[in-house]
Motif scaffolding. Structure first.
Motif, mmCIF file in Angstrom:
data_model
loop_
_atom_site.group_PDB
_atom_site.id
_atom_site.type_symbol
_atom_site.label_atom_id
_atom_site.label_comp_id
_atom_site.label_asym_id
_atom_site.label_seq_id
_atom_site.Cartn_x
_atom_site.Cartn_y
_atom_site.Cartn_z
ATOM 1 N N PHE A 1 -56.963 71.867 97.289
ATOM 2 C CA PHE A 1 -56.135 73.074 97.314
ATOM 3 C C PHE A 1 -55.699 73.416 98.742
ATOM 4 O O PHE A 1 -54.583 73.882 98.955
ATOM 5 C CB PHE A 1 -56.855 74.259 96.670
ATOM 6 C CG PHE A 1 -56.845 74.202 95.169
ATOM 7 C CD1 PHE A 1 -55.655 74.242 94.456
ATOM 8 C CD2 PHE A 1 -58.033 74.107 94.479
ATOM 9 C CE1 PHE A 1 -55.652 74.183 93.076
ATOM 10 C CE2 PHE A 1 -58.037 74.058 93.096
ATOM 11 C CZ PHE A 1 -56.848 74.095 92.387
ATOM 12 N N PHE A 2 -56.569 73.189 99.704
ATOM 13 C CA PHE A 2 -56.145 73.371 101.100
ATOM 14 C C PHE A 2 -55.064 72.345 101.452
ATOM 15 O O PHE A 2 -54.056 72.683 102.077
ATOM 16 C CB PHE A 2 -57.328 73.270 102.065
ATOM 17 C CG PHE A 2 -58.054 74.562 102.240
ATOM 18 C CD1 PHE A 2 -57.594 75.527 103.128
ATOM 19 C CD2 PHE A 2 -59.188 74.829 101.503
ATOM 20 C CE1 PHE A 2 -58.252 76.739 103.272
ATOM 21 C CE2 PHE A 2 -59.858 76.042 101.634
ATOM 22 C CZ PHE A 2 -59.390 76.998 102.524
ATOM 23 N N ALA A 3 -55.264 71.104 101.038
ATOM 24 C CA ALA A 3 -54.267 70.069 101.299
ATOM 25 C C ALA A 3 -52.933 70.450 100.646
ATOM 26 O O ALA A 3 -51.864 70.298 101.252
ATOM 27 C CB ALA A 3 -54.752 68.714 100.797
ATOM 28 N N TYR A 4 -53.001 70.961 99.422
ATOM 29 C CA TYR A 4 -51.790 71.412 98.726
ATOM 30 C C TYR A 4 -51.109 72.530 99.508
ATOM 31 O O TYR A 4 -49.911 72.472 99.780
ATOM 32 C CB TYR A 4 -52.154 71.891 97.313
ATOM 33 C CG TYR A 4 -51.053 72.670 96.652
ATOM 34 C CD1 TYR A 4 -50.004 72.010 96.003
ATOM 35 C CD2 TYR A 4 -51.033 74.062 96.677
ATOM 36 C CE1 TYR A 4 -48.976 72.727 95.401
ATOM 37 C CE2 TYR A 4 -50.015 74.783 96.086
ATOM 38 C CZ TYR A 4 -48.993 74.111 95.445
ATOM 39 O OH TYR A 4 -47.976 74.820 94.868
ATOM 40 N N ASN A 5 -51.861 73.572 99.847
ATOM 41 C CA ASN A 5 -51.268 74.699 100.572
ATOM 42 C C ASN A 5 -50.654 74.254 101.893
ATOM 43 O O ASN A 5 -49.559 74.684 102.265
ATOM 44 C CB ASN A 5 -52.302 75.803 100.808
ATOM 45 C CG ASN A 5 -52.454 76.727 99.618
ATOM 46 O OD1 ASN A 5 -51.715 76.654 98.639
ATOM 47 N ND2 ASN A 5 -53.419 77.620 99.693
ATOM 48 N N TRP A 6 -51.355 73.392 102.618
ATOM 49 C CA TRP A 6 -50.846 72.932 103.903
ATOM 50 C C TRP A 6 -49.581 72.087 103.732
ATOM 51 O O TRP A 6 -48.643 72.198 104.512
ATOM 52 C CB TRP A 6 -51.917 72.177 104.664
ATOM 53 C CG TRP A 6 -53.038 73.063 105.142
ATOM 54 C CD1 TRP A 6 -53.035 74.429 105.242
ATOM 55 C CD2 TRP A 6 -54.321 72.645 105.592
ATOM 56 N NE1 TRP A 6 -54.235 74.877 105.725
ATOM 57 C CE2 TRP A 6 -55.051 73.796 105.949
ATOM 58 C CE3 TRP A 6 -54.935 71.410 105.714
ATOM 59 C CZ2 TRP A 6 -56.352 73.754 106.434
ATOM 60 C CZ3 TRP A 6 -56.237 71.351 106.200
ATOM 61 C CH2 TRP A 6 -56.934 72.520 106.563
ATOM 62 N N SER B 1 -49.563 77.058 113.257
ATOM 63 C CA SER B 1 -50.093 76.537 111.996
ATOM 64 C C SER B 1 -50.733 75.163 112.196
ATOM 65 O O SER B 1 -51.859 74.923 111.736
ATOM 66 C CB SER B 1 -48.967 76.436 110.960
ATOM 67 O OG SER B 1 -49.420 75.863 109.758
ATOM 68 N N ASN B 2 -50.039 74.278 112.881
ATOM 69 C CA ASN B 2 -50.575 72.924 113.113
ATOM 70 C C ASN B 2 -51.872 72.957 113.911
ATOM 71 O O ASN B 2 -52.827 72.241 113.601
ATOM 72 C CB ASN B 2 -49.537 72.053 113.813
ATOM 73 C CG ASN B 2 -48.385 71.689 112.910
ATOM 74 O OD1 ASN B 2 -48.489 71.736 111.682
ATOM 75 N ND2 ASN B 2 -47.258 71.347 113.508
ATOM 76 N N ARG B 3 -51.896 73.784 114.940
ATOM 77 C CA ARG B 3 -53.100 73.878 115.779
ATOM 78 C C ARG B 3 -54.282 74.417 114.981
ATOM 79 O O ARG B 3 -55.389 73.869 115.043
ATOM 80 C CB ARG B 3 -52.826 74.758 116.991
ATOM 81 C CG ARG B 3 -54.015 74.872 117.938
ATOM 82 C CD ARG B 3 -53.646 75.528 119.256
ATOM 83 N NE ARG B 3 -52.876 76.751 119.149
ATOM 84 C CZ ARG B 3 -53.421 77.975 118.996
ATOM 85 N NH1 ARG B 3 -54.725 78.109 118.925
ATOM 86 N NH2 ARG B 3 -52.652 79.040 118.930
ATOM 87 N N GLU C 1 -43.639 71.959 104.048
ATOM 88 C CA GLU C 1 -42.345 71.801 103.401
ATOM 89 C C GLU C 1 -41.496 73.062 103.575
ATOM 90 O O GLU C 1 -40.287 72.969 103.786
ATOM 91 C CB GLU C 1 -42.521 71.459 101.923
ATOM 92 C CG GLU C 1 -43.082 70.067 101.712
ATOM 93 C CD GLU C 1 -43.453 69.771 100.267
ATOM 94 O OE1 GLU C 1 -43.101 70.566 99.362
ATOM 95 O OE2 GLU C 1 -44.104 68.732 100.039
ATOM 96 N N TRP C 2 -42.124 74.231 103.508
ATOM 97 C CA TRP C 2 -41.394 75.476 103.750
ATOM 98 C C TRP C 2 -40.920 75.555 105.200
ATOM 99 O O TRP C 2 -39.812 76.007 105.477
ATOM 100 C CB TRP C 2 -42.225 76.704 103.380
ATOM 101 C CG TRP C 2 -42.102 77.027 101.927
ATOM 102 C CD1 TRP C 2 -43.020 76.769 100.939
ATOM 103 C CD2 TRP C 2 -40.984 77.642 101.274
ATOM 104 N NE1 TRP C 2 -42.533 77.185 99.726
ATOM 105 C CE2 TRP C 2 -41.292 77.729 99.903
ATOM 106 C CE3 TRP C 2 -39.757 78.116 101.717
ATOM 107 C CZ2 TRP C 2 -40.411 78.281 98.976
ATOM 108 C CZ3 TRP C 2 -38.878 78.671 100.794
ATOM 109 C CH2 TRP C 2 -39.208 78.742 99.443
#
Length: 154
Positions: A4-9, A79-81, A14-15
């Motif tokens: 679910f974390f992988a999905y959200n990320w 977000s990436n960091r 994509e957004w």
């Protein structure tokens, strides 16, 4: 929970890519309801996730000011960091804390780690739904929310 974390990320990334087609004024325009603007909503998702994960870890909350991150590039970078900061914890340490009670400074009640993790996941999905509605108001197609059919690495 890792998926679910992988999905959200993945959906969040994509957004971010979707947002590249918008002007700064479109990203910052108050959309009515929700967290406000498209860019602020994405910032809010990142900031809330970070606060709760740091709370689970027993670390001091780091409050970020949107004024310091009011461009798409800056929110993407943040977000990436933070994803990198949290990935090892989610992959390796999270399951050991499932039933541990967590008290964070901004809440009066303590919650299990498991409940907080579910909250983090649902919080992001909720705001992604808002972004989808706003995309349609702009006559643009939203990012697909499907869980199935995605290549999810964790």
């Amino acid at each position: 929970m890792k998926k679910f974390f992988a999905y959200n990320w993945q959906v969040r990334d994509e957004w971010f890519k979707w947002c590249q087609q918008l002007t700064s004024s479109q990203l910052l325009k108050e959309m009515g309801g929700g967290a406000g603007s498209i860019l602020y909503t994405l910032f809010h998702i990142v900031e809330v996730e970070n606060s709760w994960i740091r709370g689970i870890q027993g670390k001091e909350d780091m409050v970020y000011s949107f004024d310091d991150y009011a461009t798409l590039d800056k929110v993407v970078s943040l977000s990436n960091r933070l994803k990198q900061d949290h990935k090892h914890f989610i992959d390796c340490e999270l399951l050991q804390l499932n039933e541990k009670m967590i008290q964070v400074p901004w809440e009066t009640n303590a919650y299990t780690c498991d409940d907080i993790i579910h909250h983090i996941i649902v919080h992001e999905i909720h705001h992604i739904g808002q972004l989808s509605i706003w995309a349609r108001r702009l006559d643009l197609s939203p990012i697909p929310a499907h869980f199935v059919g995605r290549e999810l690495s964790h």
